[in-house]
Write an enzyme that holds these catalytic residues in place. Structure first.
Site, PDB file in Angstrom:
ATOM      1  N   LYS A 215       0.842  -1.202   0.000  1.00  0.00           N
ATOM      2  CA  LYS A 215       0.000   0.000   0.000  1.00  0.00           C
ATOM      3  C   LYS A 215       0.880   1.256   0.000  1.00  0.00           C
ATOM      4  O   LYS A 215       1.940   1.269   0.612  1.00  0.00           O
ATOM      5  CB  LYS A 215      -0.848   0.046   1.272  1.00  0.00           C
ATOM      6  CG  LYS A 215      -2.046  -0.864   1.277  1.00  0.00           C
ATOM      7  CD  LYS A 215      -2.876  -0.607   2.520  1.00  0.00           C
ATOM      8  CE  LYS A 215      -4.062  -1.560   2.587  1.00  0.00           C
ATOM      9  NZ  LYS A 215      -5.004  -1.391   1.465  1.00  0.00           N
TER      10      LYS A 215
ATOM     11  N   GLU B 270      -6.562  -9.116   0.336  1.00  0.00           N
ATOM     12  CA  GLU B 270      -6.315 -10.259   1.219  1.00  0.00           C
ATOM     13  C   GLU B 270      -7.507 -10.593   2.101  1.00  0.00           C
ATOM     14  O   GLU B 270      -7.637 -11.734   2.550  1.00  0.00           O
ATOM     15  CB  GLU B 270      -5.078  -9.980   2.088  1.00  0.00           C
ATOM     16  CG  GLU B 270      -5.332  -9.191   3.388  1.00  0.00           C
ATOM     17  CD  GLU B 270      -5.864  -7.786   3.168  1.00  0.00           C
ATOM     18  OE1 GLU B 270      -5.653  -7.242   2.053  1.00  0.00           O
ATOM     19  OE2 GLU B 270      -6.517  -7.218   4.075  1.00  0.00           O
TER      20      GLU B 270
ATOM     21  N   ARG C 220     -10.756 -10.881   1.484  1.00  0.00           N
ATOM     22  CA  ARG C 220     -11.643 -11.894   0.900  1.00  0.00           C
ATOM     23  C   ARG C 220     -10.991 -13.273   0.918  1.00  0.00           C
ATOM     24  O   ARG C 220     -11.663 -14.288   0.945  1.00  0.00           O
ATOM     25  CB  ARG C 220     -12.035 -11.460  -0.520  1.00  0.00           C
ATOM     26  CG  ARG C 220     -10.883 -11.327  -1.458  1.00  0.00           C
ATOM     27  CD  ARG C 220     -11.183 -10.487  -2.699  1.00  0.00           C
ATOM     28  NE  ARG C 220     -11.224  -9.045  -2.424  1.00  0.00           N
ATOM     29  CZ  ARG C 220     -11.484  -8.124  -3.332  1.00  0.00           C
ATOM     30  NH1 ARG C 220     -11.771  -8.474  -4.579  1.00  0.00           N
ATOM     31  NH2 ARG C 220     -11.500  -6.849  -3.007  1.00  0.00           N
TER      32      ARG C 220
HETATM   33  N1  BES Z   1      -8.317  -3.362   4.086  1.00  0.00           N
HETATM   34  C1  BES Z   1      -8.405  -2.929   2.743  1.00  0.00           C
HETATM   35  C2  BES Z   1      -9.657  -2.138   2.430  1.00  0.00           C
HETATM   36  C3  BES Z   1      -9.840  -0.827   3.138  1.00  0.00           C
HETATM   37  C4  BES Z   1      -9.073   0.268   2.815  1.00  0.00           C
HETATM   38  C5  BES Z   1     -10.851  -0.699   4.074  1.00  0.00           C
HETATM   39  C6  BES Z   1      -9.293   1.469   3.438  1.00  0.00           C
HETATM   40  C7  BES Z   1     -11.072   0.494   4.694  1.00  0.00           C
HETATM   41  C8  BES Z   1     -10.295   1.581   4.376  1.00  0.00           C
HETATM   42  C9  BES Z   1      -8.413  -4.138   1.815  1.00  0.00           C
HETATM   43  O1  BES Z   1      -7.649  -5.213   2.214  1.00  0.00           O
HETATM   44  C10 BES Z   1      -7.868  -3.667   0.509  1.00  0.00           C
HETATM   45  O2  BES Z   1      -6.722  -3.326   0.467  1.00  0.00           O
HETATM   46  N2  BES Z   1      -8.713  -3.649  -0.510  1.00  0.00           N
HETATM   47  C11 BES Z   1      -8.312  -3.207  -1.805  1.00  0.00           C
HETATM   48  C12 BES Z   1      -8.844  -4.206  -2.806  1.00  0.00           C
HETATM   49  C13 BES Z   1      -8.273  -4.063  -4.178  1.00  0.00           C
HETATM   50  C14 BES Z   1      -6.798  -4.411  -4.179  1.00  0.00           C
HETATM   51  C15 BES Z   1      -9.030  -4.966  -5.105  1.00  0.00           C
HETATM   52  C16 BES Z   1      -8.929  -1.839  -2.049  1.00  0.00           C
HETATM   53  O3  BES Z   1     -10.045  -1.582  -1.591  1.00  0.00           O
HETATM   54  O4  BES Z   1      -8.253  -1.017  -2.676  1.00  0.00           O
HETATM   55 ZN    ZN Z   2      -7.350  -5.425   4.247  1.00  0.00          ZN
HETATM   56 MN    MN Z   3      -5.616  -5.081   1.624  1.00  0.00          MN
END
Ligand code: BES
Ligand code: ZN
Ligand code: MN
Length: 450
Positions: A230, A302, A304
């Site tokens: 990230k 991750e 899901r």
């Molecule tokens: N934990 C995150 C989602 C998230 C981000 C929740 C910010 C609340 C606030 C999750 O694991 C994630 O990184 N999701 C990605 C999915 C994508 C790579 C398909 C996302 O939402 O960008």
């Molecule tokens: Zn996450």
């Molecule tokens: Mn994530």
């Protein structure tokens, strides 16, 4: 933990609806009228009223809505540390007292908080009900607020064990390589790069013959994004990525405290999504517990992955209902903002109860569609599924459709929550938050109470 006590002690609090204020004022003694008028009180918020000798006598609070949960939340923070009491009908008392304790919340694990006023209510049932709900919400907030360094899978496990002990529930867990032996390959894969071994946490409680309710919570104790790391801003709040797990523990606490007639199972896949030489990679393919193969497109999707093995286990037993909570996608926050959690449901009646409960409990939630045509975005070319859709559009929906592949036998509700307040509102300080928890409990009460 919070300052709500059964009894009748201290300074009375008088709540007045704003449109009745002038009338009320005209009925007060000259002393009280003069005090309020000449201290500049204009019938908004609260005012302390002294006795003739200067000691505190009572408090007047003017509110827009005498039914609202949040009517006393800001007052509860502002009043001096002293006993106060509130009288009224049990509905108003319940709402006001809940907002009182939720408004007084402070995360004091690492820095002392302010001393706060105590509220006395002379109705034992109200105090017990409010305390059960508040304890659940506060447990969720505390778990989310705790820094990841102190809330790794082993500490999340301890939190579940503490809860199990308090309510005489059974606790068990599968740790580290035992996840492979017990066929939870996807949980293991996501968590294996961390020094803190991945775990599947499980709590069971209640009457064997009651309908089975299964709660599943995403327990990613820190989400660095894995190898598809990230960016800085996106990682900053990722201690909250076990927020789904925190929600199901908080909800379980309420269910057990209020003895809801269900057979409760709580499952939390607890992992850290970390980076190291043995981290899972983009392009890797995993055969999940259910047997479906998943190609990793992005290691940051991750949540899901860990959920799909836990949901497959939950679904085996064909429970009466499965509810999962997960901080699953940024896309859900883009769609609904930070203050409205989205949910999906394969049970229309329960979904409609949830929408209503959100409204009446002032814990708003919004149903999103399991739009099946988007499932094609989750299809793999050399695997059954991919873990990240081939389009970013509808990202919360495609994530939900991925999860749905693992729940075939049971009614299912999925919450995509933020678990975090970006700004303070009455009763909802900045930081970790339980979202939709009270609404879900209300809908569950309707479903299971005879
Ligand atoms: N934990 C995150 C989602 C998230 C981000 C929740 C910010 C609340 C606030 C999750 O694991 C994630 O990184 N999701 C990605 C999915 C994508 C790579 C398909 C996302 O939402 O960008
Ligand atoms: Zn996450
Ligand atoms: Mn994530």
């Amino acid at each position: 933990m919070f300052h709500l006590v059964y009894g009748r002690e201290g300074h009375p609090i008088t709540i007045i609806k704003d449109s009745h204020y002038d009338q009320w004022l005209s009925e007060q003694s000259a002393f009280v009228r003069n005090w309020l008028v000449h201290s500049g009180f204009e019938g908004k918020g609260h005012r302390l009223i002294p006795k003739q000798d200067g000691h505190l006598d009572r408090v007047v609070v003017v509110v827009e809505d005498t039914h609202s949960v949040w009517q006393l939340s800001d007052v509860a923070k502002a009043l001096p540390k002293a006993p106060f009491y509130l009288e009224g009908g049990s509905e108003q008392l319940s709402a006001a007292a809940l907002g009182w304790v939720l408004g007084q919340y402070q995360f004091t694990e690492y820095k002392a908080g302010d001393d706060r006023a105590t509220l006395y209510i002379n109705d034992e049932a109200v105090v017990n009900n409010v305390s059960a709900l508040a304890k659940g919400v506060i447990l969720t907030r505390d778990l989310v607020n705790t820094p990841a360094g102190d809330m790794m899978p082993e500490q999340l496990s301890m939190a579940m064990q503490t809860l199990a002990r308090e309510y005489d529930a059974q606790f068990s867990e599968i740790v580290g390589d035992a996840l492979l032996a017990e066929n939870f390959p996807t949980i293991h894969m996501v968590g294996r790069a961390s020094d803190h071994a991945p775990r599947l946490l499980e709590l069971n409680w209640g009457d064997e013959s009651a309908p089975k309710l299964c709660l599943v919570g995403k327990g990613v104790c820190f989400d660095s994004g894995g190898l598809d790391l990230k960016p800085t801003a996106g990682m900053r709040l990722m201690k909250k990525d076990m927020g789904g797990g925190a929600h199901v523990l908080g909800l379980a606490a309420v269910i057990m405290a209020k003895s809801l007639p269900v057979r409760l199972q709580v499952l939390i896949p607890a992992v850290e999504n970390a980076v190291s030489g043995n981290a899972f990679r983009p392009g890797d393919i995993v055969t999940t517990r259910k047997g479906l193969t998943v190609e990793i497109d992005n290691t940051d999707a991750e949540g899901r992955l860990v959920l799909c093995d836990a949901l497959a286990l939950a679904d085996d037993d064909q429970p009466d209902l499965i509810i999962d909570f997960a901080t699953l996608t940024g896309a859900a926050r883009v769609a609904l903002g930070l203050e409205v959690p989205g949910f999906y449901s394969t049970d229309d009646a329960f979904a409609s109860d949830l929408m209503n409960a959100g409204e009446t409990e002032e814990d708003n939630v919004w149903r999103l569609p399991l739009h099946q045509p988007y499932a094609s975005y989750m299809k793999g070319s050399i695997s059954d599924l991919v873990n990240s859709a081939s389009t970013g559009m509808g990202g919360s929906i495609t994530a939900a459709l991925y999860l749905q592949k693992f729940v075939e036998n049971s009614p299912w509700v999925h919450f995509d929550v933020g678990a975090w307040n970006d700004r303070a509102r009455p009763g909802r300080p900045k930081g970790g938050e339980a979202m939709g928890l009270r609404a879900v409990f209300k809908a569950l009460e309707k479903r299971y109470s005879s």
